[in-house]
Design a protein around this motif. Sequence first.
Motif, short mmCIF file in Angstrom:
data_model
loop_
_atom_site.label_atom_id
_atom_site.label_comp_id
_atom_site.label_asym_id
_atom_site.label_seq_id
_atom_site.Cartn_x
_atom_site.Cartn_y
_atom_site.Cartn_z
N VAL A 1 59.87 81.34 -0.52
CA VAL A 1 58.95 80.71 0.44
C VAL A 1 57.64 80.42 -0.29
CG1 VAL A 1 57.52 81.19 2.47
CG2 VAL A 1 59.93 81.85 2.46
N ALA A 2 57.09 79.22 -0.13
CA ALA A 2 55.77 78.93 -0.70
C ALA A 2 54.70 79.57 0.18
CB ALA A 2 55.55 77.42 -0.76
N PRO A 3 53.69 80.23 -0.44
CA PRO A 3 52.66 80.90 0.38
C PRO A 3 52.04 79.97 1.42
CG PRO A 3 52.43 81.56 -1.91
CD PRO A 3 53.49 80.49 -1.88
N GLY A 4 51.93 78.69 1.08
CA GLY A 4 51.36 77.73 2.05
C GLY A 4 52.21 77.55 3.29
N GLN A 5 53.48 77.94 3.22
CA GLN A 5 54.37 77.82 4.39
C GLN A 5 54.20 78.95 5.38
OE1 GLN A 5 58.06 77.26 1.66
NE2 GLN A 5 58.69 76.49 3.66
N LEU A 6 53.50 80.01 4.99
CA LEU A 6 53.39 81.18 5.87
C LEU A 6 52.60 80.82 7.13
CD1 LEU A 6 52.62 83.93 3.20
CD2 LEU A 6 54.77 83.63 4.48
N ALA A 7 53.22 81.04 8.27
CA ALA A 7 52.54 80.72 9.53
C ALA A 7 51.54 81.79 9.91
CB ALA A 7 53.59 80.56 10.64
N ALA A 8 51.75 83.00 9.48
CA ALA A 8 50.84 84.09 9.83
C ALA A 8 51.04 85.25 8.87
CB ALA A 8 51.10 84.55 11.27
N VAL A 9 49.99 86.06 8.77
CA VAL A 9 50.06 87.30 7.99
C VAL A 9 49.73 88.45 8.95
CG1 VAL A 9 49.06 88.63 6.09
CG2 VAL A 9 49.40 86.15 5.84
N GLY A 10 50.67 89.35 9.13
CA GLY A 10 50.43 90.54 9.96
C GLY A 10 50.15 91.72 9.06
N VAL A 11 49.06 92.41 9.33
CA VAL A 11 48.67 93.56 8.50
C VAL A 11 48.59 94.80 9.37
CG1 VAL A 11 46.96 94.52 6.93
CG2 VAL A 11 47.31 92.03 7.03
N SER A 12 49.44 95.75 9.06
CA SER A 12 49.47 97.03 9.76
C SER A 12 48.94 98.06 8.77
CB SER A 12 50.93 97.31 10.15
OG SER A 12 51.08 98.58 10.71
N SER A 13 47.74 98.60 9.07
CA SER A 13 47.05 99.39 8.04
C SER A 13 46.61 100.75 8.53
CB SER A 13 45.81 98.62 7.56
OG SER A 13 45.09 99.40 6.61
N CYS A 14 46.62 101.70 7.62
CA CYS A 14 45.96 102.96 7.92
C CYS A 14 44.48 102.68 8.16
CB CYS A 14 46.17 103.96 6.78
SG CYS A 14 45.57 103.45 5.16
N GLY A 15 43.84 103.48 8.94
CA GLY A 15 42.43 103.31 9.28
C GLY A 15 41.66 104.53 8.85
N PRO A 16 40.52 104.78 9.45
CA PRO A 16 39.87 103.97 10.49
C PRO A 16 39.33 102.64 9.95
CG PRO A 16 38.95 106.21 10.42
CD PRO A 16 39.78 106.03 9.20
N VAL B 1 59.98 101.35 10.05
CA VAL B 1 59.00 101.16 11.11
C VAL B 1 57.72 100.50 10.57
CG1 VAL B 1 57.94 103.46 10.98
CG2 VAL B 1 58.04 102.26 13.16
N GLY B 2 57.37 100.77 9.31
CA GLY B 2 56.18 100.14 8.72
C GLY B 2 56.35 98.64 8.59
N ASP B 3 57.46 98.22 8.02
CA ASP B 3 57.72 96.78 7.89
C ASP B 3 57.74 96.11 9.25
OD1 ASP B 3 58.05 97.08 5.20
OD2 ASP B 3 60.24 97.01 5.22
N PHE B 4 58.45 96.72 10.20
CA PHE B 4 58.58 96.09 11.50
C PHE B 4 57.28 96.17 12.29
CE2 PHE B 4 63.37 97.13 11.29
CZ PHE B 4 63.60 95.98 10.56
N GLY B 5 56.46 97.18 11.98
CA GLY B 5 55.15 97.28 12.63
C GLY B 5 54.30 96.06 12.32
N ALA B 6 54.29 95.65 11.07
CA ALA B 6 53.54 94.47 10.70
C ALA B 6 54.14 93.22 11.34
CB ALA B 6 53.48 94.33 9.18
N LEU B 7 55.48 93.15 11.37
CA LEU B 7 56.14 91.99 11.98
C LEU B 7 55.81 91.88 13.46
CD1 LEU B 7 58.11 89.61 11.83
CD2 LEU B 7 59.99 91.24 12.17
N ALA B 8 55.78 93.05 14.13
CA ALA B 8 55.50 93.03 15.57
C ALA B 8 54.13 92.42 15.88
CB ALA B 8 55.59 94.44 16.14
N LEU B 9 53.21 92.49 14.92
CA LEU B 9 51.86 91.99 15.14
C LEU B 9 51.79 90.47 15.13
CD1 LEU B 9 49.88 94.44 12.83
CD2 LEU B 9 50.24 94.60 15.31
N VAL B 10 52.74 89.83 14.49
CA VAL B 10 52.71 88.37 14.39
C VAL B 10 53.95 87.76 15.04
CG1 VAL B 10 51.14 88.11 12.45
CG2 VAL B 10 53.55 88.61 12.01
N SER B 11 54.48 88.44 16.03
CA SER B 11 55.66 87.91 16.72
C SER B 11 55.53 88.14 18.21
CB SER B 11 56.93 88.57 16.20
OG SER B 11 56.90 89.96 16.46
#
Length: 347
Positions: free
Chosen positions: A90-105, A337-347
Amino acid sequence: MAELEQDLKAIKMTDMTTMNQTAQPAIRLQPGAAPVACVDIGGTKVAVSVADGHGVRGHIAEPTAKQGANGALAEQIIRLIGQSSAAAGVAPGQLAAVGVSSCGPFVLRDGLVELAAPNICGGLAGKARGLPNDWSTALLEAPLRAAFANVRVENDGIGALEAERRWGALQVNGQPMAHCAYVTWSTGVGVGLCVDGRILRGKNGNAGHAGHMFVSDNNDALCGCGNIGDVEGLVAGNAIPRRFGAQGYTDSAMLLIAAKSGDAKASAIVDDLCRVMGRTLYNLVVTLDLQRISIGGSVFWHHRELLLPKLQSQLRGKLAALTDGVELVPAGLGEKVGDFGALALVS
Ligand SMILES: [Zn+2]
């Protein structure tokens, strides 16, 4: 985004009926859906993958960048998104969204998220914590928004909670549960909370940092946040070598394997850790009137047969009006769950 959301509503699930604790579901977007990048930032590693109609692909992980300037982590993520996209074709320019699930705070600067994460930013607890930097924050959202058009950043507890409610163990009859939590017991301890069907975020998106609650008077455990004796300081994966390394347990796996094999000293330590973690779960249940908590994270997941009954026993019999019928269960999405956590943010 509307088109993307439409596509993602049609996310197809397979294998759910046969899913058990080790077989995770295959999740893919509708054929032809625009690809999205999924970024999971933990205290130990950063993982990036790309999801599209072919599934979740191009998984790549590295130790979390903690050296150099405080933009190093964002630079690492941008580079890994490029590598993951290339691996997925996939070309980076094709990415419709970037979901970031991160440790905080999180802290907000000009409305954009920076991380004040105890396991990444060495400036929070000082030299005693041993991290190789003096950052008070790590840059995140501003550099990502400069590189990508659509970016959503959430606490990883929230990302995982959304994933567990949509695809994992926090569903009833295929519908997301209304009163539930996801808890990770990993390098750190993190929580995502849902009450009355609403995911709790708080003023800076930090709701769920229950790992920094105090439930014990123990004072031998420095947390990366600077607290001494909070939950994460006592039980997190990175607390084990600091607290028990001198007794021969140099990581959580060594301690838990020893406990499982009948080592009395290790068993007593594990019982104590579970008392702290179990009290934390109890406190969440009685504060928020939860129905179910799903638990993941590397410390818990690899030793769940040993740990789950000990955690359950900390709820059983206490204040029945609030705890009767409450379920503690392993994360339905397991290690994914980490991978899918980020996916859930942009779906
Ligand atoms: Zn803490």
